[in-house]
Each structure stands twice: as structure tokens, then as C-alpha cells.
Design a protein around this motif. Structure first.
Motif, PDB file in Angstrom:
ATOM      1  N   SER A 133       0.834  -1.201   0.000  1.00 59.26           N
ATOM      2  CA  SER A 133       0.000   0.000   0.000  1.00 59.26           C
ATOM      3  C   SER A 133       0.869   1.252   0.000  1.00 59.26           C
ATOM      4  O   SER A 133       2.028   1.219   0.413  1.00 59.26           O
ATOM      5  CB  SER A 133      -0.936   0.001   1.209  1.00 59.26           C
ATOM      6  OG  SER A 133      -0.186  -0.034   2.403  1.00 59.26           O
TER       7      SER A 133
ATOM      8  N   ARG B 129       0.666   5.467   1.062  1.00 61.66           N
ATOM      9  CA  ARG B 129      -0.093   6.491   1.781  1.00 61.66           C
ATOM     10  C   ARG B 129       0.446   7.870   1.438  1.00 61.66           C
ATOM     11  O   ARG B 129       1.647   8.111   1.544  1.00 61.66           O
ATOM     12  CB  ARG B 129      -0.008   6.251   3.294  1.00 61.66           C
ATOM     13  CG  ARG B 129      -0.744   4.996   3.748  1.00 61.66           C
ATOM     14  CD  ARG B 129      -0.417   4.664   5.188  1.00 61.66           C
ATOM     15  NE  ARG B 129      -1.219   3.559   5.692  1.00 61.66           N
ATOM     16  CZ  ARG B 129      -0.906   2.264   5.534  1.00 61.66           C
ATOM     17  NH1 ARG B 129       0.182   1.927   4.864  1.00 61.66           N
ATOM     18  NH2 ARG B 129      -1.700   1.326   6.029  1.00 61.66           N
TER      19      ARG B 129
ATOM     20  N   LYS C  12      -4.569  10.194   1.424  1.00 58.93           N
ATOM     21  CA  LYS C  12      -4.992   9.263   0.372  1.00 58.93           C
ATOM     22  C   LYS C  12      -4.318   7.924   0.590  1.00 58.93           C
ATOM     23  O   LYS C  12      -3.194   7.856   1.096  1.00 58.93           O
ATOM     24  CB  LYS C  12      -4.654   9.813  -1.016  1.00 58.93           C
ATOM     25  CG  LYS C  12      -5.447  11.055  -1.395  1.00 58.93           C
ATOM     26  CD  LYS C  12      -5.300  11.372  -2.874  1.00 58.93           C
ATOM     27  CE  LYS C  12      -6.219  12.538  -3.259  1.00 58.93           C
ATOM     28  NZ  LYS C  12      -6.239  12.788  -4.703  1.00 58.93           N
TER      29      LYS C  12
ATOM     30  N   PHE D  19      -3.488   4.353  -1.497  1.00 56.86           N
ATOM     31  CA  PHE D  19      -3.462   3.661  -2.783  1.00 56.86           C
ATOM     32  C   PHE D  19      -3.146   2.180  -2.557  1.00 56.86           C
ATOM     33  O   PHE D  19      -2.113   1.845  -1.968  1.00 56.86           O
ATOM     34  CB  PHE D  19      -2.390   4.260  -3.694  1.00 56.86           C
ATOM     35  CG  PHE D  19      -2.560   5.733  -3.955  1.00 56.86           C
ATOM     36  CD1 PHE D  19      -3.240   6.185  -5.068  1.00 56.86           C
ATOM     37  CD2 PHE D  19      -2.038   6.675  -3.073  1.00 56.86           C
ATOM     38  CE1 PHE D  19      -3.392   7.542  -5.306  1.00 56.86           C
ATOM     39  CE2 PHE D  19      -2.184   8.035  -3.305  1.00 56.86           C
ATOM     40  CZ  PHE D  19      -2.867   8.467  -4.430  1.00 56.86           C
ATOM     41  N   GLU D  20      -4.025   1.330  -3.037  1.00 56.21           N
ATOM     42  CA  GLU D  20      -3.796  -0.116  -2.905  1.00 56.21           C
ATOM     43  C   GLU D  20      -4.618  -0.847  -3.950  1.00 56.21           C
ATOM     44  O   GLU D  20      -5.790  -0.528  -4.161  1.00 56.21           O
ATOM     45  CB  GLU D  20      -4.175  -0.603  -1.510  1.00 56.21           C
ATOM     46  CG  GLU D  20      -3.781  -2.052  -1.258  1.00 56.21           C
ATOM     47  CD  GLU D  20      -4.071  -2.485   0.179  1.00 56.21           C
ATOM     48  OE1 GLU D  20      -3.205  -3.138   0.785  1.00 56.21           O
ATOM     49  OE2 GLU D  20      -5.164  -2.152   0.685  1.00 56.21           O
ATOM     50  N   GLU D  21      -3.993  -1.809  -4.600  1.00 54.62           N
ATOM     51  CA  GLU D  21      -4.712  -2.598  -5.599  1.00 54.62           C
ATOM     52  C   GLU D  21      -5.312  -3.827  -4.936  1.00 54.62           C
ATOM     53  O   GLU D  21      -4.600  -4.571  -4.256  1.00 54.62           O
ATOM     54  CB  GLU D  21      -3.769  -3.017  -6.729  1.00 54.62           C
ATOM     55  CG  GLU D  21      -4.485  -3.722  -7.859  1.00 54.62           C
ATOM     56  CD  GLU D  21      -3.586  -3.986  -9.063  1.00 54.62           C
ATOM     57  OE1 GLU D  21      -4.116  -4.098 -10.166  1.00 54.62           O
ATOM     58  OE2 GLU D  21      -2.356  -4.071  -8.873  1.00 54.62           O
ATOM     59  N   PRO D  22      -6.614  -4.066  -5.114  1.00 59.02           N
ATOM     60  CA  PRO D  22      -7.217  -5.264  -4.525  1.00 59.02           C
ATOM     61  C   PRO D  22      -6.565  -6.524  -5.084  1.00 59.02           C
ATOM     62  O   PRO D  22      -6.274  -6.605  -6.278  1.00 59.02           O
ATOM     63  CB  PRO D  22      -8.693  -5.171  -4.965  1.00 59.02           C
ATOM     64  CG  PRO D  22      -8.896  -3.762  -5.398  1.00 59.02           C
ATOM     65  CD  PRO D  22      -7.570  -3.262  -5.883  1.00 59.02           C
TER      66      PRO D  22
ATOM     67  N   TRP E  86       0.568   5.142 -10.744  1.00 57.82           N
ATOM     68  CA  TRP E  86      -0.685   5.561 -10.112  1.00 57.82           C
ATOM     69  C   TRP E  86      -0.954   7.024 -10.431  1.00 57.82           C
ATOM     70  O   TRP E  86      -0.040   7.845 -10.431  1.00 57.82           O
ATOM     71  CB  TRP E  86      -0.601   5.402  -8.590  1.00 57.82           C
ATOM     72  CG  TRP E  86      -0.299   4.021  -8.106  1.00 57.82           C
ATOM     73  CD1 TRP E  86       0.916   3.401  -8.088  1.00 57.82           C
ATOM     74  CD2 TRP E  86      -1.223   3.082  -7.552  1.00 57.82           C
ATOM     75  NE1 TRP E  86       0.815   2.142  -7.560  1.00 57.82           N
ATOM     76  CE2 TRP E  86      -0.492   1.915  -7.216  1.00 57.82           C
ATOM     77  CE3 TRP E  86      -2.594   3.118  -7.298  1.00 57.82           C
ATOM     78  CZ2 TRP E  86      -1.079   0.795  -6.646  1.00 57.82           C
ATOM     79  CZ3 TRP E  86      -3.199   2.003  -6.721  1.00 57.82           C
ATOM     80  CH2 TRP E  86      -2.448   0.852  -6.406  1.00 57.82           C
TER      81      TRP E  86
ATOM     82  N   MET F 140      -6.675   8.958  -8.455  1.00 57.04           N
ATOM     83  CA  MET F 140      -7.390   7.676  -8.488  1.00 57.04           C
ATOM     84  C   MET F 140      -6.715   6.680  -7.542  1.00 57.04           C
ATOM     85  O   MET F 140      -5.645   6.156  -7.837  1.00 57.04           O
ATOM     86  CB  MET F 140      -7.440   7.115  -9.919  1.00 57.04           C
ATOM     87  CG  MET F 140      -8.312   5.875 -10.049  1.00 57.04           C
ATOM     88  SD  MET F 140      -8.571   5.383 -11.768  1.00 57.04           S
ATOM     89  CE  MET F 140      -6.985   4.686 -12.193  1.00 57.04           C
ATOM     90  N   GLU F 141      -7.345   6.431  -6.410  1.00 56.43           N
ATOM     91  CA  GLU F 141      -6.743   5.585  -5.381  1.00 56.43           C
ATOM     92  C   GLU F 141      -7.083   4.105  -5.543  1.00 56.43           C
ATOM     93  O   GLU F 141      -6.399   3.252  -4.984  1.00 56.43           O
ATOM     94  CB  GLU F 141      -7.223   6.040  -3.992  1.00 56.43           C
ATOM     95  CG  GLU F 141      -6.893   7.493  -3.680  1.00 56.43           C
ATOM     96  CD  GLU F 141      -7.614   7.991  -2.442  1.00 56.43           C
ATOM     97  OE1 GLU F 141      -7.511   7.316  -1.395  1.00 56.43           O
ATOM     98  OE2 GLU F 141      -8.298   9.027  -2.514  1.00 56.43           O
ATOM     99  N   SER F 142      -8.143   3.792  -6.293  1.00 54.82           N
ATOM    100  CA  SER F 142      -8.682   2.426  -6.303  1.00 54.82           C
ATOM    101  C   SER F 142      -7.791   1.410  -7.005  1.00 54.82           C
ATOM    102  O   SER F 142      -7.707   0.256  -6.589  1.00 54.82           O
ATOM    103  CB  SER F 142     -10.070   2.411  -6.950  1.00 54.82           C
ATOM    104  OG  SER F 142      -9.989   2.972  -8.261  1.00 54.82           O
ATOM    105  N   LYS F 143      -7.114   1.830  -8.063  1.00 58.46           N
ATOM    106  CA  LYS F 143      -6.259   0.882  -8.803  1.00 58.46           C
ATOM    107  C   LYS F 143      -5.203   1.664  -9.583  1.00 58.46           C
ATOM    108  O   LYS F 143      -5.379   2.856  -9.861  1.00 58.46           O
ATOM    109  CB  LYS F 143      -7.095   0.025  -9.751  1.00 58.46           C
ATOM    110  CG  LYS F 143      -7.818   0.807 -10.821  1.00 58.46           C
ATOM    111  CD  LYS F 143      -8.576  -0.137 -11.751  1.00 58.46           C
ATOM    112  CE  LYS F 143      -9.270   0.669 -12.873  1.00 58.46           C
ATOM    113  NZ  LYS F 143      -9.975  -0.197 -13.812  1.00 58.46           N
TER     114      LYS F 143
END
Length: 439
Positions: A242, A244, A259, A261-264, A303, A307-310
Motif C-alpha cells: 500500500s 499512503r 490518500k 493507494f492499494e490494488e485489490p 498511479w 485515483m486511489e482504487s487501482k
């Protein structure tokens, strides 16, 4: 069709076989005129770019040794009975303000500010001491002399101006100079400290992720960097994959990020090694400040700060090693920390791999290339040929099999000139500098 960036080799490698000579960091200064390397022996070597000559215009771009000095010495912590290595973990240049150059270098515990300056004149004609520096008997002085400056051979001196110590319990993994040029931060496994460049006896703790009970520790900080022009913003990455983003205006202690940022994780790819290979080894802001680049064991991700989701882009560095993770775990290579760099326009990214390979990804054309930094195929002024790794089936003549890759030869540290296509690649104890093809 040839990849758009061709590089020429034009400098000999630094040749030594001792462990102390293994290069541990590489960094261009803000103009690209100087290039600094640090090694495991605590030494810093600074290279200076040759000025263009009418007789030999092709020599412009060659880097020659400018200064060499011992930055750190091995120490011993008597309270904890721990040896402190002299190895240089990171070097960061400060913007040039006058004729001298300044850089920060750090080992596991101590950050030092070095001044590198030139001297080509020496004072002569002192009244109270002779030419050898010995004090004269005042009774023998019968006339007053005016000291003068005489020309001398150029001497490059490196002097320590500040020592920032005693602030880290754990090993420092990164340092970053703020865009205000007054402060910098030093980061270890659990804390980030903010320093003023003029004050050495105190620092300000801005991130502390150490739990009260160390048994509850689940992640560590792996890298951190300031935003290129927003002095209040910085980012840090963790061993859990992740990132931050923190704003120092929000609170004094930035434990709460702005914010995240981390990819599921894809459940179908879940394995015993998932957590290890998702650990981020390097994080870099783009020069524009709009993007972040992170490097984990197998990929480089770009990144968008909005856009934090991916991630916006994901590039496979050496996906052919996915089937080799078990043996890489056994020989500890899976814990190698690869760095990544942007080119000056943020359009190409570069990172290292094994077998002295390094990878380049063009973000606009989505094309990539694998190149090799080795003495065997890097003759001066020769064009580097792209290399290919054969995963299975019949191997072509110019391909190399995954099973024959040498995992002891690895490109962990790279640097890109801030405005030109000149790159520096550290291959264990050899430094290679490549430049764009000149027609």
C-alpha cells in the motif's frame, strides 16, 4: 523495428571484486552534470561530465571521476551490542546555490551533509607562520607582509558540514529533500523524521507506525519521498503493497493519511508468496507531480494521484519468474529491493532485473525492451541489443532460457539524467553509463 531508444556504452566499468565495492546507490544531480555513487564500503564516488570539445564532440557525455571520499565508517552501538554498517543506503543532491555542490548521504543510522568544492589558489606570505606552516618567533618578524593568493593545481575537497544522528532506532531506508530546500526527511522501518538542514540536534517525528506491542506489528515502511513541488505533501510505501499520501498541513503527526493507494488482490493468484512479492521496494513521484510509480517484486505500477482504487498502468518486469518463486525464496532473492526511475519527461520508466538485465517501458507506445549491462556485450560505443527470455518450448538462438539466468547478477540501482537520455546502471560492483544513440 528498433525500439525508439538506443543506448551506447561509452564508459568503462569500475572494476573490483571486493564486497565493499558493491554499489548500493546511484544518483544524478539536478543538472545531470554530476553523478554520485555510494558503495558498501561507505565510500562516495562523484563523476563529472566532460565539457564538449570541438576536436572530440563525441566525448561530450562521458563522465570521469571528480571526487572520491569516505562518507561513513563502521561503528558499534555498545548499548545494543550491534554493529552499524558503513554501507551507503541513499544519496540525495541539494540544488546548487553557489560554486560548491552539496549532497546528503546516509547509512543505517546517520545522515551526513557533504560539501564538494574546488580550490585552485593557495594563500602565501603569512606573517606569523612560515611556508611550511610552522609558527615563527615573533621577535624575528621585522616587516609586515600582505598575504597573497597563488595559483595551484585544481583540488576537489569534500568536507562534512552537518551530521544528523541519534534519531533512528531502526535502519534508514530512504532520505528525501523537500522542495522548500530547507528540510529533508529520513525514513526507517517504522518512523519518518523531518529535519531542518541547519539543525542537527533535533528532528520532528511526522510518521510513527510502531505498535505498543511489537507482536502486533503487521507491516513496515519501505520507502518515502517528498512531492517535487508541494512542500507539504509526501508519500510512503509499505511492505503490504500500500501507498499512503500525507499532508503535513492536516496535522503535526501524519499517522492519518490523506490518500490511500492499494490494488485489490486477485484471489485466483493468491499463494504463499503473495505478501512477500507485493511488498513495495521503491516509490517515486513523476517530475510533473501528477503520478506515482511503485516497484514490487514482479511489476512496476503507475498511479494517478486522483485515483486511489487501482493503478493507471501495470508493467510486468519479469513475470517468467512467477514459477520460480519457491527457489527464489530459498536463496533469499525474493527479498531483493529493486528501484525504479522516470526519464526526464515521465514518458519512459526503467527498472532492474536479474542476469544484469534492465527493463524500459514506453508509456506512450506501450512498448518495452530488455537490455543487458555486462562487460561481455558492452564494448564502448556499441549499440545495445535487446535481450529476450525464453519461458518454454524451443529456444531461439538470441534468447536466454529462464533456467540459465544468473540470480547473483542483479540490477538493483539505476538513475536517469534529468533532461537527456543518459542512464546509469549499477551491476553489483560495476557502473555502466549509457547514452542515447547519436547519428
Amino acid at each position: 523495428e528498433r525500439y525508439k531508444i538506443d543506448f551506447l556504452v561509452y564508459i568503462k566499468a569500475l572494476l573490483c571484486s571486493v564486497a565493499a565495492d558493491i554499489i548500493s546507490t546511484v544518483e544524478f544531480n539536478s543538472t545531470g552534470e554530476l553523478l554520485a555513487t555510494g558503495d558498501k564500503g561507505g565510500r562516495v564516488v562523484v563523476f563529472q561530465r566532460e565539457q564538449e570539445s570541438k576536436n572530440q564532440p563525441h566525448r561530450r557525455g562521458e563522465y570521469n571521476v571528480y571526487s572520491t571520499f569516505q562518507s561513513h565508517e563502521p561503528e558499534f552501538d555498545y548499548l545494543k551490542s550491534l554493529e552499524i554498517e558503513e554501507k551507503i543506503n541513499k544519496i540525495r543532491w541539494l540544488p546548487q546555490q553557489n560554486a560548491a555542490y552539496f549532497l546528503l548521504s546516509t547509512n543505517d543510522k546517520t545522515v551526513k551533509l557533504w560539501k564538494i568544492s574546488e580550490r585552485d589558489k593557495r594563500p602565501e606570505g603569512y606573517n606569523l607562520k612560515d611556508e611550511d606552516g610552522r609558527i615563527r618567533d615573533p621577535t624575528t618578524i621585522t616587516a609586515l607582509r600582505v598575504p597573497v593568493l597563488r595559483p595551484m593545481d585544481l583540488m576537489v575537497e569534500a568536507t562534512p558540514r552537518r551530521v544528523f544522528s541519534n534519531a533512528h532506532t531502526y535502519h534508514i531506508n530512504s532520505i528525501s529533500v523537500n522542495s522548500d530546500y530547507e528540510t529533508f526527511m529520513s525514513t526507517d522501518d517504522l518512523r519518518i523524521n523531518l529535519w531542518n538542514l541547519e539543525i542537527t540536534n533535533r528532528s520532528f517525528n511526522i510518521v510513527d507506525i510502531k505498535p505498543v506491542n511489537m507482536e502486533e506489528l503487521t507491516e513496515v515502511i519501505t520507502a518515502a519521498e517528498f512531492h517535487p513541488y508541494q512542500c507539504n505533501t509526501f508519500v510512503y510505501s509499505s511492505s503490504k503493497g500500500s501507498i499512503r499520501l500525507c499532508d503535513m498541513r492536516a496535522s503535526a503527526l501524519c499517522d492519518n493519511h490523506s490518500k490511500f493507494f492499494e490494488e485489490p488482490e486477485d484471489p485466483s493468484n493468491r499463494s504463499f508468496f503473495s505478501e512477500i512479492i507485493s511488498s513495495i521496494s521503491d516509490v517515486k513521484f513523476s517530475h510533473s507531480g501528477r503520478y506515482l510509480m511503485t516497484r514490487d517484486y514482479l511489476t512496476v505500477k503507475v498511479w494517478d494521484l486522483n485515483m486511489e482504487s487501482k493503478p493507471l498502468e501495470t508493467y510486468q518486469v519479469h513475470d517468467y519468474l512467477r514459477s520460480k518463486l519457491c527457489s527464489l525464496y530459498e536463496n533469499d532473492c525474493i527479498f531483493d529491493k529493486f528501484e525504479c526511475v522516470w526519464n526526464g519527461s515521465d514518458s519512459v520508466i526503467m527498472t532492474g532485473s536479474y542476469n544484469n538485465f534492465f527493463r524500459m517501458f514506453d508509456r506512450n507506445t506501450k512498448r518495452d525492451v530488455t537490455l543487458e549491462a555486462s562487460r561481455e556485450n558492452s564494448k564502448p560505443r556499441a549499440i545495445l541489443k535487446p535481450r529476450k527470455v525464453c519461458v518454454g518450448g524451443k529456444r531461439r538462438k538470441d534468447e536466454i532460457s529462464v533456467d540459465s539466468l544468473d540470480f547473483s547478477k542483479k540490477i538493483l540501482h539505476t538513475a536517469w539524467h534529468p533532461s537527456e537520455n543518459i542512464i546509469a546502471v549499477a551491476a553489483t560492483n560495476n557502473l555502466y553509463i549509457f547514452q542515447d544513440k547519436v547519428n
